[in-house]
Each structure stands twice: as structure tokens, then as C-alpha cells.
Design an enzyme around this catalytic site. Structure first.
Site, PDB file in Angstrom:
ATOM      1  N   GLY A  15       8.923  -8.326  -6.500  1.00  0.00           N
ATOM      2  CA  GLY A  15       7.816  -9.186  -5.628  1.00  0.00           C
ATOM      3  C   GLY A  15       6.511  -9.114  -6.019  1.00  0.00           C
ATOM      4  O   GLY A  15       6.204  -8.555  -7.177  1.00  0.00           O
ATOM      5  N   GLY A  17       3.184  -7.576  -5.524  1.00  0.00           N
ATOM      6  CA  GLY A  17       2.525  -6.839  -4.687  1.00  0.00           C
ATOM      7  C   GLY A  17       1.285  -7.135  -4.140  1.00  0.00           C
ATOM      8  O   GLY A  17       0.659  -8.317  -4.649  1.00  0.00           O
ATOM      9  N   SER A  18       0.396  -6.308  -3.263  1.00  0.00           N
ATOM     10  CA  SER A  18      -0.977  -6.750  -2.789  1.00  0.00           C
ATOM     11  C   SER A  18      -1.784  -7.008  -3.969  1.00  0.00           C
ATOM     12  O   SER A  18      -2.599  -7.892  -4.045  1.00  0.00           O
ATOM     13  CB  SER A  18      -1.426  -5.686  -1.938  1.00  0.00           C
ATOM     14  OG  SER A  18      -0.471  -5.143  -1.072  1.00  0.00           O
ATOM     15  N   TYR A  19      -1.636  -6.215  -4.967  1.00  0.00           N
ATOM     16  CA  TYR A  19      -2.529  -6.228  -6.271  1.00  0.00           C
ATOM     17  C   TYR A  19      -1.953  -6.427  -7.589  1.00  0.00           C
ATOM     18  O   TYR A  19      -2.317  -5.951  -8.727  1.00  0.00           O
ATOM     19  CB  TYR A  19      -3.406  -4.900  -6.224  1.00  0.00           C
ATOM     20  CG  TYR A  19      -4.189  -4.968  -4.861  1.00  0.00           C
ATOM     21  CD1 TYR A  19      -3.775  -3.939  -3.905  1.00  0.00           C
ATOM     22  CD2 TYR A  19      -5.081  -5.884  -4.355  1.00  0.00           C
ATOM     23  CE1 TYR A  19      -4.337  -3.772  -2.700  1.00  0.00           C
ATOM     24  CE2 TYR A  19      -5.693  -5.831  -3.092  1.00  0.00           C
ATOM     25  CZ  TYR A  19      -5.384  -4.610  -2.435  1.00  0.00           C
ATOM     26  OH  TYR A  19      -6.126  -4.541  -1.023  1.00  0.00           O
ATOM     27  N   GLY A  20      -0.847  -7.081  -7.810  1.00  0.00           N
ATOM     28  CA  GLY A  20      -0.246  -7.170  -8.980  1.00  0.00           C
ATOM     29  C   GLY A  20       1.072  -7.680  -8.695  1.00  0.00           C
ATOM     30  O   GLY A  20       1.889  -7.676  -7.907  1.00  0.00           O
ATOM     31  N   LYS A  37       4.505  -1.528 -11.424  1.00  0.00           N
ATOM     32  CA  LYS A  37       3.196  -2.226 -10.803  1.00  0.00           C
ATOM     33  C   LYS A  37       2.680  -2.989 -12.257  1.00  0.00           C
ATOM     34  O   LYS A  37       2.098  -1.775 -12.983  1.00  0.00           O
ATOM     35  CB  LYS A  37       2.627  -1.978  -9.881  1.00  0.00           C
ATOM     36  CG  LYS A  37       1.411  -2.843  -9.341  1.00  0.00           C
ATOM     37  CD  LYS A  37       0.890  -2.296  -8.207  1.00  0.00           C
ATOM     38  CE  LYS A  37       1.370  -3.331  -7.157  1.00  0.00           C
ATOM     39  NZ  LYS A  37       0.594  -3.118  -5.769  1.00  0.00           N
ATOM     40  N   ASP A 140      -4.999   0.142   3.172  1.00  0.00           N
ATOM     41  CA  ASP A 140      -4.277  -1.027   3.200  1.00  0.00           C
ATOM     42  C   ASP A 140      -2.843  -0.975   3.916  1.00  0.00           C
ATOM     43  O   ASP A 140      -1.980  -1.416   3.194  1.00  0.00           O
ATOM     44  CB  ASP A 140      -4.283  -1.769   2.010  1.00  0.00           C
ATOM     45  CG  ASP A 140      -3.901  -3.286   1.861  1.00  0.00           C
ATOM     46  OD1 ASP A 140      -3.498  -3.631   1.094  1.00  0.00           O
ATOM     47  OD2 ASP A 140      -4.200  -4.138   2.984  1.00  0.00           O
TER      48      ASP A 140
HETATM   49  C1  LIG Z   1      12.591  -8.940  -2.058  1.00  0.00           C
HETATM   50  N1  LIG Z   1      12.030  -7.665  -2.415  1.00  0.00           N
HETATM   51  C2  LIG Z   1      12.537  -6.416  -2.090  1.00  0.00           C
HETATM   52  O1  LIG Z   1      13.397  -6.591  -1.572  1.00  0.00           O
HETATM   53  C3  LIG Z   1      11.980  -5.341  -2.606  1.00  0.00           C
HETATM   54  C4  LIG Z   1      12.567  -4.290  -2.841  1.00  0.00           C
HETATM   55  C5  LIG Z   1      14.098  -4.070  -3.076  1.00  0.00           C
HETATM   56  N2  LIG Z   1      11.749  -3.236  -3.620  1.00  0.00           N
HETATM   57  C6  LIG Z   1      10.442  -3.591  -3.223  1.00  0.00           C
HETATM   58  C7  LIG Z   1       9.237  -2.983  -3.778  1.00  0.00           C
HETATM   59  C8  LIG Z   1       9.032  -1.804  -4.087  1.00  0.00           C
HETATM   60  C9  LIG Z   1       9.986  -0.786  -4.574  1.00  0.00           C
HETATM   61  O2  LIG Z   1      11.086  -0.688  -4.534  1.00  0.00           O
HETATM   62  N3  LIG Z   1       9.277   0.366  -4.997  1.00  0.00           N
HETATM   63  C10 LIG Z   1       7.811   0.034  -5.010  1.00  0.00           C
HETATM   64  C11 LIG Z   1       6.802   0.844  -5.159  1.00  0.00           C
HETATM   65  C12 LIG Z   1       5.441   0.304  -4.984  1.00  0.00           C
HETATM   66  C13 LIG Z   1       5.250  -0.891  -4.673  1.00  0.00           C
HETATM   67 CL1  LIG Z   1       3.624  -1.585  -4.463  1.00  0.00          CL
HETATM   68  C14 LIG Z   1       6.375  -1.761  -4.335  1.00  0.00           C
HETATM   69  C15 LIG Z   1       7.688  -1.265  -4.556  1.00  0.00           C
HETATM   70  C16 LIG Z   1      10.493  -5.112  -2.921  1.00  0.00           C
HETATM   71  C17 LIG Z   1       9.351  -5.802  -2.450  1.00  0.00           C
END
Ligand SMILES: CNC(=O)c1c(C)[nH]c(/C=C2\C(=O)Nc3ccc(Cl)cc32)c1C
Length: 278
Positions: A15, A17-20, A37, A140
Site C-alpha cells: 500500500g 503509506g502516509s509518507y511513502g 517503506k 499521526d
Molecule cells: C491491502 N494492504 C494490506 O492489507 C496491508 C498489509 C497486509 N500490510 C500492510 C502494511 C504494513 C505492514 O504489513 N507492515 C507495515 C509496517 C509499517 C507500515 Cl507504515 C505499514 C505496514 C498493509 C497496508
């Protein structure tokens, strides 16, 4: 030996993220799954770069079972990109969970809401206690920055970087988004403090119950008025007076009348409901 991007294989996108950009990666040496990230520091000033390094070093110190674990960082000078390698959270973020509830027209279970509140409060206590010589404020807290692991336990993510990246000129020009969770003191351009994190936590808990933020408006000027007035509808009657009282306490306009993280964790209503879960 410092890590390199070649030590990892990108296996997917998790995805923006907020900043990257956040990507799912696999470490080639042992097959372990992480997220990195990607942050472009090319347009940052020297002082912003020093601040970014300091914040990333701070992330390394934040060790808690309900804080997304920071593992490593890789700097690619040729592309002016820093890769921050962190824990993979299989359950995704709360923004996705809230959207799923909206689509299915189904409220979250109250016990799950209490569990999220308790685990986030434990994470914030770790940050609000003086750690590594100074308090770490999240700055945040919002559904897109709270994640779930494979056992539906909570992980608070995206620490500290918001301050640096909010100052980053390249970022400031591109950052878009309505500040639904902004506190009254921030709206008044007063200092961000621990109680501002408590306000955002209150907005998040409200949205988990109501599936919308407490304060909605067609533009930022109208949103500022609503937040400063501090009036909002009660969370659905399906949720207890105990939960409504705790959420309302966090959404107190005057920051010095909001609970500290310790007061939240020691509150009898929290102990009653969380004990029920243990
Ligand atoms: C559709 N996306 C997801 O289901 C998703 C999954 C399975 N993991 C994430 C995001 C992170 C993730 O799994 N670990 C992270 C560590 C830091 C940040 Cl800023 C984001 C994440 C996301 C957005």
C-alpha cells in the site's frame, strides 16, 4: 556489513503509506517476510536529512509488542532513497477493517474495540514515558497507521517520521488529506503534546464504533470550527456507557482535561472490560 537492497526480493505491494510506498519483501538469506517503506530524500535539506536519520535511529529504540518492529534501513545514494525495513502485519490496517464494516453494514464487536484501545494505550505508554532521553510522540494516529498481525493483535506504526516528513518541503507540497483527527490545540497552532496523541486515539476509537470520524465537514475551515466546538453524536447504543464515557473523556476539547495514558490504563472501566478479555 550494512544491508543492501539486493539482500531482499520485492514480492508485492502492501500500500501507499502516509509518507511513502510500502512493499512486501522477502529476505533472501532466510526467506523471512518484511515490509519496507521507500522514502525519497532527494529534495530534503541537510537539516531535514539529519532529522530523518535521528528519527529512524529512534524507531530502532522503540521495542514493544504493540509497536510495528523496525529491523533495518538501507540507503541507496544513487537514487536518494532510504528503505526502512519493518515487521510485516498480515492483517493489514484498521482503515481497511473499517471500510469492510461499512460495506457489510456490521459494527465491530465491543470486546475487540476494548482490546484495540488497551493495546494502543500500552504502545503509547511506551512512547510517552521518557524513552531514549525524550518523549516520543506519534503525531499521526489514524486507522491507516494501525495494523493487525496474524492473531488480530494491534501494531502501531509510522512513528515519528510524520514530523520530519511534514517539514520536508517536497513532502509538504504533495501531502494531501483532510486532518479529521487534528486536535483543537493543533487547530489553534499550539504545541503538539502527549494529550494530542490522546485526542487522536479518541478519534480512532470513535471511528471504530461509529465507522465515521467524530468531526466531519466539507472543508478544513468548517472542520476547524467543528473540532474547536467539540460536539459529536454518541457512539451507537450497541456500545456500552463505559466505552462511550472513555471515548468522550479522550475527546475533551481542553487538552489538560483529557486523560494521560496512565490514567486511561488505570481507569476502572478499562480494567473491567480488559480483564473480561484476559
Ligand atoms: C491491502 N494492504 C494490506 O492489507 C496491508 C498489509 C497486509 N500490510 C500492510 C502494511 C504494513 C505492514 O504489513 N507492515 C507495515 C509496517 C509499517 C507500515 Cl507504515 C505499514 C505496514 C498493509 C497496508
Amino acid at each position: 556489513m550494512p544491508s543492501s537492497v539486493d539482500d531482499y526480493e520485492v514480492i508485492g505491494m502492501v500500500g501507499k503509506g502516509s509518507y511513502g510506498t510500502c512493499k512486501k519483501i522477502k529476505r533472501k538469506s532466510d526467506g523471512k517476510i518484511f515490509v519496507w517503506k521507500e522514502l525519497d530524500y532527494g529534495l530534503m535539506s541537510e537539516s531535514e536529512k539529519h532529522m530523518l536519520v535521528a528519527e529512524v535511529n529512534l524507531l530502532r529504540e522503540l521495542r514493544h509488542r504493540h509497536i510495528v518492529r523496525y529491523y533495518d534501513r538501507v540507503v541507496n545514494k544513487s537514487t536518494a532513497t532510504i528503505y526502512i525495513i519493518m515487521e510485516h502485519c498480515e492483517g493489514g490496517d484498521l482503515e481497511r477493517l473499517i471500510n469492510k464494516c461499512k460495506v457489510n453494514k456490521k459494527l465491530l464487536d465491543e470486546d475487540f474495540v476494548w482490546k484495540i484501545l488497551h493495546q494502543l494505550a500500552l504502545a503509547l505508554r511506551t512512547c510517552h514515558r521518557c524513552k531514549v532521553g525524550r518523549t516520543v510522540l506519534h503525531r499521526d494516529i489514524k486507522p491507516a497507521n494501525v495494523f493487525l498481525d496474524s492473531t488480530n493483535d494491534v501494531k502501531l506504526g509510522d512513528f515519528g517520521l510524520s514530523r520530519i516528513l511534514a517539514h520536508d518541503s517536497s513532502f509538504a507540497k504533495t501531502f494531501v488529506g483532510t486532518p479529521y483527527y487534528m486536535s483543537p490545540e493543533q487547530m489553534n497552532n499550539e504545541l503538539y503534546n502527549e494529550k494530542s496523541d490522546i485526542w487522536s486515539l479518541g478519534c480512532l476509537m470513535y471511528e471504530l464504533c461509529m465507522l465515521t470520524p467524530p468531526f466531519l465537514a466539507p472543508n478544513q475551515r468548517a472542520l476547524k470550527v467543528k473540532i474547536q466546538q467539540g460536539r459529536y453524536r454518541r457512539i451507537p447504543m450497541a456500545f456500552s456507557d463505559d466505552l462511550n464515557t472513555i471515548v468522550s473523556w479522550m475527546l475533551t476539547v481542553q487538552d489538560n482535561k483529557r486523560p494521560s495514558i496512565e490514567e486511561l490504563l488505570n481507569d476502572s472501566r478499562m480494567e473491567r472490560h480488559v480483564q473480561k478479555l484476559d
